[in-house]
Design a protein around this motif. Structure first.
Motif: not given
Length: 163
Positions: A74-80
């Motif tokens: 699984x992944x956790x982060x930000x999109x931009x």
């Protein structure tokens, strides 16, 4: 590292890259604006062969999950969004073997209603969405809502229980 490959290999599944005519057509196409890219992804889940990624508008958080069992991650982060026409997500991927960060970006261009996409930096351009969307378009895998959460929570719980 295998974890990075596992986390980054997901998004191109199903996207049949045809280097020839699509690359030529995309070169003469115009990059999508920031607003156009935002409308494609905001509050949608991108469904992949073995998982999905979710792009909520709030705080531009990015979450994803892929695989199952001992091969789940699984992944956790930000999109931009970077002009011109580039969507990126920067996330930390967690798997049984540990965690690794990955930055993944896709460029988008449009000509005569056809949207082209390519993974940066070395991907080939392919038709992401035809002027009249077709069943096989990758765009059809972007669905309104969060299709990630349940799978994400199962994998997160399994991985935290194995520590």
């Amino acid at each position: 590292m295998a974890l990075v490959a596992m986390g980054m290999g997901f998004a191109m599944q199903g996207a049949a890259a045809v280097p020839g005519k699509d690359s030529v057509a995309a070169q003469s196409a115009a990059p999508l604006s920031t607003q156009e890219v935002y409308r494609l992804y905001a509050n949608r889940s991108w469904i992949w062969k073995d998982g999905s990624g979710y792009f909520p508008a709030k705080e531009r958080r990015f979450v994803a999950s892929t695989g199952a069992g001992s091969k789940g991650s699984y992944a956790v982060g930000r999109w931009f969004i970077i002009d011109p026409g580039k969507l990126c997500f920067d996330a930390k991927w967690y798997a049984k073997g540990g965690a690794s960060s990955a930055l993944t970006c896709f460029s988008h261009r449009e000509k005569d209603g056809v949207v082209f996409q390519k993974r940066e930096p070395d991907g080939d351009w392919y038709v992401f969405k035809h002027a009249r969307a077709k069943a096989g378009d990758e765009y059809r895998k972007l669905r309104p809502g969060n299709y990630v959460e349940a799978h994400f929570k199962r994998i997160e719980a399994r991985l935290s229980g194995s520590k």
